[in-house]
Design an enzyme around this catalytic site. Structure first.
Site, mmCIF file in Angstrom:
data_model
loop_
_atom_site.group_PDB
_atom_site.id
_atom_site.type_symbol
_atom_site.label_atom_id
_atom_site.label_comp_id
_atom_site.label_asym_id
_atom_site.label_seq_id
_atom_site.Cartn_x
_atom_site.Cartn_y
_atom_site.Cartn_z
ATOM 1 N N HIS A 28 -40.004 29.616 1.395
ATOM 2 C CA HIS A 28 -41.167 30.352 0.872
ATOM 3 C C HIS A 28 -41.057 31.877 1.024
ATOM 4 O O HIS A 28 -41.930 32.550 1.540
ATOM 5 C CB HIS A 28 -42.512 29.796 1.356
ATOM 6 C CG HIS A 28 -42.779 29.786 2.844
ATOM 7 N ND1 HIS A 28 -42.526 30.835 3.670
ATOM 8 C CD2 HIS A 28 -43.342 28.829 3.628
ATOM 9 C CE1 HIS A 28 -42.904 30.535 4.896
ATOM 10 N NE2 HIS A 28 -43.396 29.333 4.910
ATOM 11 N N HIS A 82 -48.393 19.686 13.285
ATOM 12 C CA HIS A 82 -48.551 20.815 12.355
ATOM 13 C C HIS A 82 -48.537 20.269 10.933
ATOM 14 O O HIS A 82 -47.648 19.494 10.568
ATOM 15 C CB HIS A 82 -47.401 21.795 12.589
ATOM 16 C CG HIS A 82 -47.413 23.019 11.735
ATOM 17 N ND1 HIS A 82 -48.562 23.539 11.156
ATOM 18 C CD2 HIS A 82 -46.413 23.864 11.352
ATOM 19 C CE1 HIS A 82 -48.245 24.628 10.468
ATOM 20 N NE2 HIS A 82 -46.955 24.833 10.561
ATOM 21 N N GLU A 84 -48.139 21.838 8.030
ATOM 22 C CA GLU A 84 -47.350 22.458 6.958
ATOM 23 C C GLU A 84 -46.313 21.448 6.452
ATOM 24 O O GLU A 84 -45.781 20.631 7.207
ATOM 25 C CB GLU A 84 -46.682 23.757 7.445
ATOM 26 C CG GLU A 84 -46.172 24.570 6.266
ATOM 27 C CD GLU A 84 -45.894 26.042 6.581
ATOM 28 O OE1 GLU A 84 -45.932 26.443 7.755
ATOM 29 O OE2 GLU A 84 -45.627 26.796 5.614
ATOM 30 N N ASP A 86 -43.273 21.222 5.601
ATOM 31 C CA ASP A 86 -41.918 20.982 6.107
ATOM 32 C C ASP A 86 -41.947 19.968 7.255
ATOM 33 O O ASP A 86 -40.908 19.420 7.624
ATOM 34 C CB ASP A 86 -41.218 22.284 6.526
ATOM 35 C CG ASP A 86 -42.067 23.208 7.366
ATOM 36 O OD1 ASP A 86 -43.309 23.142 7.278
ATOM 37 O OD2 ASP A 86 -41.492 24.018 8.111
ATOM 38 N N HIS A 148 -48.838 28.692 14.081
ATOM 39 C CA HIS A 148 -49.272 29.813 13.256
ATOM 40 C C HIS A 148 -50.313 29.405 12.214
ATOM 41 O O HIS A 148 -50.706 30.228 11.374
ATOM 42 C CB HIS A 148 -48.067 30.481 12.563
ATOM 43 C CG HIS A 148 -47.398 29.607 11.531
ATOM 44 N ND1 HIS A 148 -47.323 29.980 10.219
ATOM 45 C CD2 HIS A 148 -46.827 28.397 11.582
ATOM 46 C CE1 HIS A 148 -46.688 29.050 9.515
ATOM 47 N NE2 HIS A 148 -46.386 28.081 10.333
ATOM 48 N N ASP A 167 -43.613 24.763 15.374
ATOM 49 C CA ASP A 167 -42.827 25.927 14.945
ATOM 50 C C ASP A 167 -42.455 26.874 16.102
ATOM 51 O O ASP A 167 -41.486 27.634 15.997
ATOM 52 C CB ASP A 167 -43.614 26.748 13.911
ATOM 53 C CG ASP A 167 -43.636 26.101 12.542
ATOM 54 O OD1 ASP A 167 -42.733 25.300 12.240
ATOM 55 O OD2 ASP A 167 -44.559 26.398 11.761
ATOM 56 N N TYR A 195 -37.252 34.488 13.045
ATOM 57 C CA TYR A 195 -38.338 33.515 12.858
ATOM 58 C C TYR A 195 -39.654 34.093 13.396
ATOM 59 O O TYR A 195 -40.711 34.010 12.762
ATOM 60 C CB TYR A 195 -37.995 32.198 13.573
ATOM 61 C CG TYR A 195 -38.900 31.081 13.148
ATOM 62 C CD1 TYR A 195 -38.588 30.286 12.057
ATOM 63 C CD2 TYR A 195 -40.108 30.847 13.811
ATOM 64 C CE1 TYR A 195 -39.435 29.281 11.639
ATOM 65 C CE2 TYR A 195 -40.958 29.856 13.398
ATOM 66 C CZ TYR A 195 -40.617 29.067 12.318
ATOM 67 O OH TYR A 195 -41.479 28.086 11.901
ATOM 68 N N HIS A 228 -37.822 23.366 14.477
ATOM 69 C CA HIS A 228 -36.759 24.020 13.692
ATOM 70 C C HIS A 228 -35.623 24.483 14.599
ATOM 71 O O HIS A 228 -35.853 25.241 15.552
ATOM 72 C CB HIS A 228 -37.287 25.258 12.975
ATOM 73 C CG HIS A 228 -38.253 24.969 11.867
ATOM 74 N ND1 HIS A 228 -37.918 24.284 10.727
ATOM 75 C CD2 HIS A 228 -39.563 25.300 11.723
ATOM 76 C CE1 HIS A 228 -38.976 24.202 9.931
ATOM 77 N NE2 HIS A 228 -39.987 24.799 10.514
HETATM 78 FE FE1 FEO Z 1 -45.335 26.220 9.808
HETATM 79 FE FE2 FEO Z 1 -42.222 24.817 10.078
HETATM 80 O O1 FEO Z 1 -43.942 25.061 9.386
#
Ligand code: FEO
Length: 399
Positions: A28, A82, A84, A86, A148, A167, A195, A228
């Site tokens: 993104h 989370h 999001e 991903d 976040h 994250d 990051y 991640h």
């Molecule tokens: Fe906030 Fe890895 O997604």
């Protein structure tokens, strides 16, 4: 698939069952030159629990890794730290295929998941301090609102001292080596910093508060398992916490960053003269031509900058588009503690410097000049002014 996508054990009952996205180069808008991973974790306790899922296209890879340990329909619980996509993109299909007894998320996570997907079951909300009994193991939850996203939370596996941090402490770094201590630490630090700058910087004050509150909880942590990249364990955990404290505070460093774009080389020349002036004061300088850099690299450099100088030509009464892109992005990331200035060449009207000044003001950058404009090509006097601006910036950073 389970024959070749295997789970990897990381603790007594915890397996890494995520996916490695070697090929992603744009996350993104964040340039991910080293790819990334979507980490998911299987806890093989009496109540078998999956922590997070993966980006939707990697669902089968994750399920194959799980199947290398247990039949997938043996999963009792799923925890979504989370929402999001991903980490949740595979969730709707995983729920269909696994039919878990329960799925848990923070109260904001319940709302976020329901706003993303039409799920086949109700999600159970869990709050900070709530515990989930897995029979022979225990999970506890810590909401980390706006770190976040509003839904973000940590999950802690008490008996094995594993903190699942979604994250936080993550990095976009595709590596088959699951732990930081199995990778090149200079790459780890750079990707972790990148990051932080691109994802977490706007929430710096909340990070400082979170680090303090987690320290107060006195949780022993053997593994900080992010969603991640490679994970931090043992002594490396205090290393990343120290990095986070420093990046969140962002002290005014004795380093200046110049970013610029140029049409016929004039704005580039002006920047070179400013850089020479800064360098003459002993302050470190980094010059970033946007023609060969990207917004996420610039954001990373901002974490270690004390001064931010922006050069833009004026084109059709506007600042140069590459500057508009980077400045819009940086404004959202809210870097702080910076001094700065704008400069640029123009032909007719020269609006760019004023427009850049507005961006810098919106970013709370302390302007130390109204900016320097130069008609067409900088001459000796123009370059002298640029050099002197550099000296002024360098001296201010020495204060
Ligand atoms: Fe906030 Fe890895 O997604």
């Amino acid at each position: 698939m389970k024959e070749y996508f295997k789970a990897k054990k990381i603790s007594e009952s915890v397996y890494w069952v995520g996916a490695i996205d070697w090929g992603i180069r744009d996350f993104h808008g964040y340039a991910t030159r080293r790819g990334t991973t979507y980490n998911a974790f299987l806890i093989v306790a009496e109540k078998i629990t999956l922590i997070d899922t993966v980006k939707a296209p990697f669902k089968n890879e994750m399920l194959a890794r799980i199947a290398s340990v247990i039949d997938i329909d043996k999963i009792d619980y799923i925890v979504s730290n989370h929402a999001e996509m991903d980490h949740s993109g595979a969730l709707p299909d995983v729920i269909k295929e696994v039919q878990p007894e329960k799925v848990f998320a923070s109260p904001m996570g319940v709302k976020a998941l329901n706003a993303h997907f039409d799920l086949d079951m109700e999600i159970t909300p869990v709050k900070t301090g709530d515990e989930l009994d897995l029979g022979n193991k225990t999970l506890s939850f810590i909401e980390t609102k706006l770190l976040h996203w509003p839904d973000s939370m940590f999950t802690y596996l008490k008996e094995e001292e594993v903190l699942f941090t979604q994250d936080a402490f993550g990095m976009h770094f595709a590596s088959a080596n699951l732990f930081v201590d199995q990778n090149d630490i200079s790459i780890v630090k750079r990707e972790c910093e990148k990051y932080f700058a691109n994802i977490l910087m706007p929430y710096s004050s909340k990070i400082t508060a979170l680090l303090a509150s987690v320290a107060e909880m006195n949780l022993p942590i053997k593994i900080a398992a992010s969603d991640h990249g490679p994970m931090f364990r043992n002594d490396d955990i205090s290393t990343v916490i120290n990095w986070y404290s420093e990046w969140a505070t962002q002290p005014r460093a004795k380093k200046a960053i110049i970013i610029y774009d140029t049409m016929w080389g004039s704005t580039a020349k002006m920047g070179n003269a400013i850089a020479d002036g800064i360098s003459s004061t002993g302050i470190e300088i980094k010059v970033i031509p946007l023609a060969s850099s990207d917004r996420s690299e610039v954001a990373t450099e901002m974490l270690e900058a004390g001064a931010f100088i922006v050069g833009s030509p004026t084109i059709n009464n506007q600042l140069f588009p590459s500057l508009a892109d980077v400045l819009t992005y940086l404004k959202g990331l809210k870097p702080h503690n910076l001094i700065g200035a704008a400069y640029g060449s123009f032909g007719w009207s020269g609006e760019a410097v004023k427009q850049v000044n507005q961006y810098l003001t919106d970013m709370d950058v302390e302007l130390i000049s109204d900016g320097i404009k130069c008609k067409y090509v900088p001459r000796k006097d123009d370059l002298k002014k640029c050099f002197e601006l550099g000296v002024e910036i360098g001296n201010k950073l020495q204060d």
